[in-house]
Structures are given as structure tokens and as C-alpha cells.
Enzyme design. Structure first.
Site, short mmCIF file in Angstrom:
data_model
loop_
_atom_site.label_atom_id
_atom_site.label_comp_id
_atom_site.label_asym_id
_atom_site.label_seq_id
_atom_site.Cartn_x
_atom_site.Cartn_y
_atom_site.Cartn_z
N LYS A 189 10.20 22.82 -10.79
CA LYS A 189 10.81 21.87 -11.72
C LYS A 189 11.89 22.56 -12.55
O LYS A 189 11.61 23.55 -13.22
CB LYS A 189 9.74 21.26 -12.62
N THR A 221 8.21 14.15 -24.54
CA THR A 221 7.99 14.65 -23.18
C THR A 221 6.62 15.30 -23.03
O THR A 221 6.39 16.08 -22.10
CB THR A 221 9.08 15.67 -22.80
N GLY A 223 3.22 16.03 -21.77
CA GLY A 223 2.49 15.68 -20.56
C GLY A 223 3.33 15.38 -19.34
O GLY A 223 2.80 14.87 -18.35
N THR A 224 4.61 15.72 -19.35
CA THR A 224 5.44 15.40 -18.19
C THR A 224 5.00 16.16 -16.93
O THR A 224 5.02 15.60 -15.83
CB THR A 224 6.93 15.71 -18.47
N GLY A 225 4.60 17.42 -17.09
CA GLY A 225 4.16 18.19 -15.93
C GLY A 225 2.89 17.62 -15.33
O GLY A 225 2.77 17.49 -14.10
N CYS A 226 1.92 17.28 -16.20
CA CYS A 226 0.68 16.66 -15.73
C CYS A 226 0.99 15.35 -15.00
O CYS A 226 0.45 15.06 -13.93
CB CYS A 226 -0.24 16.36 -16.90
#
Length: 290
Positions: A189, A221, A223-226
Site C-alpha cells: 500500500k 482514516t 482502520g483503513t488497513g484493516c
């Protein structure tokens, strides 16, 4: 007369193995929302309890590794699992327990997808993975993963690079190093790169694909990775090809970020809007966001 009880296609299922976020924006709670929004049935095995909100993490309580494994085994013993998403692992013993549980399922013939999101640091900067656990994640979980979804700081730590990638060429080099460590594919990412774009690199033995997208200017933003990893697991549970699944997951997260400001949740890094495509646009002016 039609048969109202005719067999239907089973709903895809995803097991999330991750930590709990009581504020609802990241971890298990975000995973359940994202998986549900992408049309799959969400299940959860909790690795850690956190005390956190949109402004930061104030405490972490890890679950005993054998109980983490017991949760995973209980789900597999009763329910078809089409995909697994691994998030916050917290420490090396939990990483080993999760790896052993999934390896047993592989040995028994399970062929579902595994999406590994190597969560290391919370949005506010709090560490979520013990330093000595990085080797356990790389050695035990990476080889089991269909795809890993690190951000650039996580990618650098996983491959022992001196610094996070600062451009696309360095992203490619570090992703190639992680691929060589045994993971099936890497979705690196690029949100930490400078500039107005947020490119992600999908790298697999079949080649590379750049997933382009504009950077959305918002502080919300959390929790965007989760959310991306959970959405990707749901897309793979639908039996979509990896490149197609990654593009769909990225588009979903981009929409969730674009709609995030409308939620007005908390006073720090607010959550993304997981149900942006399902809920009506929020009304403006809802007090002090409490």
C-alpha cells in the site's frame, strides 16, 4: 408451483483473526463491517482486547495463545471457511498459535485464501506488535498467506530494509523481497508516499499491477488497513481472481474514505464509512461528534 426451498448458493464466509477496537473503526469491528458490506458472512477469533478510541490506544490485553487457537479451531470444526483475514497478532506466541491452527487446516485439505495484514502500529502511533514478533510473523505466517497487505513502514520492517520505500522503485524492490520470503503475493500500500496519489502495488509470481487512486484529504482514516484487508478477503471468498479482488477492495476503501467525514465520529482519526454504499448520506451538523 415453485419450490421456495430450492437449494441456493451458500453465502461466502470469512474468518477474521484480529484484535478488538471498542471504538468500532479498526480491528475486528472494522473487519466485520467491511466483510458484511462486501456480501460475505463474517466470523471472528480475537487475539487481543484494546482500550482505544479515535484519539489513541491506552491499553492492550492479549488473549492466551491457546485460547486464540481454540477460537479458530471451533469455527473450522463447524462452519465452512472460504477465506481468512489475519490482522493484529500482538506477540510471537500468538503468531505461532495462529500459524499452527491454520497449518492443521491446510494439512486437513482446507484450500481457502489467507489475507495477512501485518498490523504493527495504530494510527495514533501506539505499537500493536511486540518487536520480537516480527520474525515470527515473517517465518510462520507469511508462508501461509495467499497475499500480504503491508503499508510501507510495515513492508520495510518485514524485509529488514533500513527505511520505508520513498518511491515506486523502492516499493517494488521491497515487495520482491517479501515475495521471496514465501508469501503468495504482495499488495503493498503506497499511502505513505508523498504526492497527491495513493498507488498500491500488486506483485505476484505472475507479474505486477499498479492500482492507482487519488489521495483523499481527510483525517478520518482510522482502520483503513484493516478495512482493505478484510474487503480483499471477502472478495477472495467470492472466488474472484486476485487482481480483480484487489481492485474491487481498493475501490471500496476509496469510497469509504471519501465518505468518512460525513460520519462525524470522535475527535481524532475518525473511522471510514464502511456502509457508504448502503446508508443514506448523513445529515450535517450533529453537535460535537459525541
Amino acid at each position: 408451483m415453485s419450490d421456495t426451498h430450492a437449494p441456493t448458493t451458500p453465502v461466502p464466509t470469512v474468518l477474521s483473526i484480529a484484535g478488538s477496537d471498542p471504538s468500532g473503526g479498526a480491528g475486528i469491528q472494522a473487519d466485520i463491517k467491511a466483510i458484511s458490506a462486501r456480501g460475505a458472512y463474517a466470523m471472528a477469533a480475537i487475539t487481543a482486547l484494546t482500550a482505544q478510541n479515535t484519539q489513541g490506544v491506552s491499553g492492550v490485553h492479549t488473549i492466551p495463545p491457546d485460547f486464540v487457537a481454540q477460537q479458530i479451531d471451533a469455527v473450522f470444526a463447524d462452519i465452512r471457511v472460504d477465506a481468512v483475514k489475519i490482522g493484529m497478532i500482538a506477540n510471537a506466541p500468538i503468531a505461532q498459535a495462529v500459524a499452527a491452527s491454520l497449518a492443521r487446516q491446510r494439512d486437513a485439505g482446507w484450500t481457502g485464501a489467507v489475507v495477512l495484514d501485518p498490523v504493527m502500529v495504530a494510527k495514533g502511533g501506539a505499537p500493536l506488535l511486540d518487536p520480537d514478533a516480527v520474525a515470527a510473523v515473517t517465518g510462520a505466517l507469511v508462508p501461509l498467506a495467499t497475499v500480504a497487505t503491508p503499508n510501507l513502514p510495515e513492508l520495510a520492517r518485514l524485509v529488514g530494509a533500513p527505511a520505508p520505500a520513498a518511491d515506486r522503485a523502492a516499493m517494488r524492490t521491497q515487495a520482491q523481497a517479501l515475495l521471496a520470503a514465501g508469501v503468495g503475493a504482495v499488495l503493498a500500500k503506497g499511502g505513505h508516499l508523498d504526492g497527491g496519489e495513493s498507488p498500491d502495488l500488486m506483485l505476484s509470481p505472475a507479474g505486477e499491477t499498479w492500482l492507482e487512486g487519488p489521495r483523499v484529504q481527510t483525517a478520518n482514516t482510522h482502520g483503513t488497513g484493516c478495512t482493505l484487508a478484510a474487503a480483499l478477503a471477502a472478495e477472495l471468498a467470492h472466488d474472484r481472481p486476485l487482481a480483480e479482488a484487489a481492485a474491487a477492495a481498493k475501490a471500496y476503501v476509496a469510497g469509504a474514505i471519501a465518505a468518512a467525514d460525513g460520519l462525524q465520529i470522535g475527535h481524532g482519526h475518525g473511522p471510514t464509512h464502511h456502509f457508504h454504499a448502503l446508508w443514506p448520506a448523513p445529515a450535517a451538523g450533529r453537535g460535537d461528534r459525541r
